[in-house]
Scaffold this motif. Structure first.
Motif, PDB file in Angstrom:
ATOM      1  N   LEU A   1      91.855  17.746 110.724  1.00  0.00           N
ATOM      2  CA  LEU A   1      90.808  16.728 110.601  1.00  0.00           C
ATOM      3  C   LEU A   1      91.053  15.829 109.388  1.00  0.00           C
ATOM      4  O   LEU A   1      90.799  14.614 109.444  1.00  0.00           O
ATOM      5  CB  LEU A   1      89.430  17.390 110.510  1.00  0.00           C
ATOM      6  CG  LEU A   1      88.920  18.028 111.792  1.00  0.00           C
ATOM      7  CD1 LEU A   1      87.639  18.821 111.528  1.00  0.00           C
ATOM      8  CD2 LEU A   1      88.687  16.987 112.874  1.00  0.00           C
ATOM      9  N   GLU A   2      91.537  16.401 108.288  1.00  0.00           N
ATOM     10  CA  GLU A   2      91.841  15.595 107.105  1.00  0.00           C
ATOM     11  C   GLU A   2      92.966  14.599 107.407  1.00  0.00           C
ATOM     12  O   GLU A   2      92.917  13.438 106.985  1.00  0.00           O
ATOM     13  CB  GLU A   2      92.231  16.498 105.931  1.00  0.00           C
ATOM     14  CG  GLU A   2      91.055  17.221 105.313  1.00  0.00           C
ATOM     15  CD  GLU A   2      91.465  18.214 104.234  1.00  0.00           C
ATOM     16  OE1 GLU A   2      92.678  18.531 104.121  1.00  0.00           O
ATOM     17  OE2 GLU A   2      90.575  18.684 103.518  1.00  0.00           O
TER      18      GLU A   2
ATOM     19  N   GLU B   1      92.790  10.542 107.294  1.00  0.00           N
ATOM     20  CA  GLU B   1      93.720   9.695 106.540  1.00  0.00           C
ATOM     21  C   GLU B   1      94.279   8.575 107.424  1.00  0.00           C
ATOM     22  O   GLU B   1      94.390   7.426 106.986  1.00  0.00           O
ATOM     23  CB  GLU B   1      94.855  10.536 105.961  1.00  0.00           C
ATOM     24  CG  GLU B   1      94.425  11.418 104.803  1.00  0.00           C
ATOM     25  CD  GLU B   1      95.541  12.345 104.318  1.00  0.00           C
ATOM     26  OE1 GLU B   1      96.702  12.199 104.771  1.00  0.00           O
ATOM     27  OE2 GLU B   1      95.230  13.218 103.498  1.00  0.00           O
ATOM     28  N   LYS B   2      94.645   8.913 108.675  1.00  0.00           N
ATOM     29  CA  LYS B   2      95.160   7.901 109.601  1.00  0.00           C
ATOM     30  C   LYS B   2      94.112   6.818 109.860  1.00  0.00           C
ATOM     31  O   LYS B   2      94.423   5.621 109.855  1.00  0.00           O
ATOM     32  CB  LYS B   2      95.564   8.541 110.927  1.00  0.00           C
ATOM     33  CG  LYS B   2      96.801   9.381 110.859  1.00  0.00           C
ATOM     34  CD  LYS B   2      97.090  10.017 112.209  1.00  0.00           C
ATOM     35  CE  LYS B   2      98.251  10.987 112.137  1.00  0.00           C
ATOM     36  NZ  LYS B   2      98.482  11.677 113.420  1.00  0.00           N
ATOM     37  N   GLU B   3      92.895   7.232 110.093  1.00  0.00           N
ATOM     38  CA  GLU B   3      91.811   6.274 110.356  1.00  0.00           C
ATOM     39  C   GLU B   3      91.531   5.420 109.121  1.00  0.00           C
ATOM     40  O   GLU B   3      91.211   4.236 109.244  1.00  0.00           O
ATOM     41  CB  GLU B   3      90.542   7.008 110.818  1.00  0.00           C
ATOM     42  CG  GLU B   3      90.663   7.689 112.168  1.00  0.00           C
ATOM     43  CD  GLU B   3      91.002   6.725 113.294  1.00  0.00           C
ATOM     44  OE1 GLU B   3      90.465   5.588 113.311  1.00  0.00           O
ATOM     45  OE2 GLU B   3      91.823   7.105 114.158  1.00  0.00           O
TER      46      GLU B   3
ATOM     47  N   LYS C   1      94.096   2.719 109.022  1.00  0.00           N
ATOM     48  CA  LYS C   1      93.748   1.676 110.004  1.00  0.00           C
ATOM     49  C   LYS C   1      92.647   0.778 109.454  1.00  0.00           C
ATOM     50  O   LYS C   1      92.681  -0.444 109.611  1.00  0.00           O
ATOM     51  CB  LYS C   1      93.281   2.305 111.316  1.00  0.00           C
ATOM     52  CG  LYS C   1      94.374   2.921 112.143  1.00  0.00           C
ATOM     53  CD  LYS C   1      93.785   3.484 113.434  1.00  0.00           C
ATOM     54  CE  LYS C   1      94.788   4.216 114.266  1.00  0.00           C
ATOM     55  NZ  LYS C   1      94.184   4.800 115.485  1.00  0.00           N
ATOM     56  N   ARG C   2      91.672   1.382 108.811  1.00  0.00           N
ATOM     57  CA  ARG C   2      90.554   0.611 108.254  1.00  0.00           C
ATOM     58  C   ARG C   2      91.048  -0.328 107.167  1.00  0.00           C
ATOM     59  O   ARG C   2      90.668  -1.507 107.113  1.00  0.00           O
ATOM     60  CB  ARG C   2      89.474   1.552 107.701  1.00  0.00           C
ATOM     61  CG  ARG C   2      88.208   0.824 107.241  1.00  0.00           C
ATOM     62  CD  ARG C   2      87.291   1.721 106.435  1.00  0.00           C
ATOM     63  NE  ARG C   2      87.816   2.042 105.134  1.00  0.00           N
ATOM     64  CZ  ARG C   2      87.776   1.230 104.058  1.00  0.00           C
ATOM     65  NH1 ARG C   2      87.245   0.034 104.160  1.00  0.00           N
ATOM     66  NH2 ARG C   2      88.271   1.615 102.902  1.00  0.00           N
ATOM     67  N   GLN C   3      91.931   0.171 106.289  1.00  0.00           N
ATOM     68  CA  GLN C   3      92.457  -0.665 105.208  1.00  0.00           C
ATOM     69  C   GLN C   3      93.278  -1.824 105.769  1.00  0.00           C
ATOM     70  O   GLN C   3      93.205  -2.950 105.258  1.00  0.00           O
ATOM     71  CB  GLN C   3      93.291   0.181 104.246  1.00  0.00           C
ATOM     72  CG  GLN C   3      92.463   1.119 103.396  1.00  0.00           C
ATOM     73  CD  GLN C   3      93.308   2.050 102.538  1.00  0.00           C
ATOM     74  OE1 GLN C   3      94.532   2.087 102.658  1.00  0.00           O
ATOM     75  NE2 GLN C   3      92.640   2.805 101.676  1.00  0.00           N
ATOM     76  N   ALA C   4      94.051  -1.563 106.818  1.00  0.00           N
ATOM     77  CA  ALA C   4      94.829  -2.634 107.454  1.00  0.00           C
ATOM     78  C   ALA C   4      93.887  -3.685 108.048  1.00  0.00           C
ATOM     79  O   ALA C   4      94.144  -4.896 107.936  1.00  0.00           O
ATOM     80  CB  ALA C   4      95.739  -2.054 108.527  1.00  0.00           C
TER      81      ALA C   4
END
Length: 136
Positions: free
Chosen positions: A101-102, A106-108, A111-114
């Protein structure tokens, strides 16, 4: 919505309150009959202080209703307990799940930062276009 442990604690607290209410009901509305034929009624303030006997049928109906409520609450508690991670989930399995889950988080977050960077670029372009427009 509260987490499962909080729901379980609330249900246990409510069950305890129901137990107290049931005891109070039985104490307050029982018939004033001796348990043993040799028993003698007590004298003084403890004799029948606050007791309002109900007719037998009404008293028994009340007891049945209280018993049903206690059973329903207990079943709700059992359901909440069954939803908790238990023996079938070892500590190692839970640690692996947390790690997965961690990693997903991190992947999400990447994506949010991009998406935030893309939004900033588009806002800058839009600002340039708006500033370049002049009235005829």
């Amino acid at each position: 919505m509260a987490d499962r442990l909080t729901q379980l604690q609330d249900a246990v607290d409510q069950l305890a309150h129901q137990f107290v209410a049931s005891i109070y009901y039985v104490h307050r509305h029982h018939e004033l009959t001796p348990v043993n034929p040799t028993d003698k009624p007590r004298e003084g303030p403890m004799d029948s202080d606050g007791i309002e006997p109900y007719p037998t049928a009404q008293f028994l109906d009340g007891q049945r209703e209280l018993a049903k409520d206690l059973i329903v609450r207990e079943q709700q508690i059992e359901l909440l307990i069954s939803a908790l991670p238990g023996l079938e989930h070892s500590e190692q399995n839970q640690q692996e799940r947390i790690k997965a889950l961690e990693e997903e988080l991190e992947k999400e977050e990447k994506k949010r930062q991009a998406a935030v960077k893309e939004k900033d670029v588009l806002l800058a372009k839009l600002d340039e276009v708006i500033r370049s427009v002049r009235r005829p």
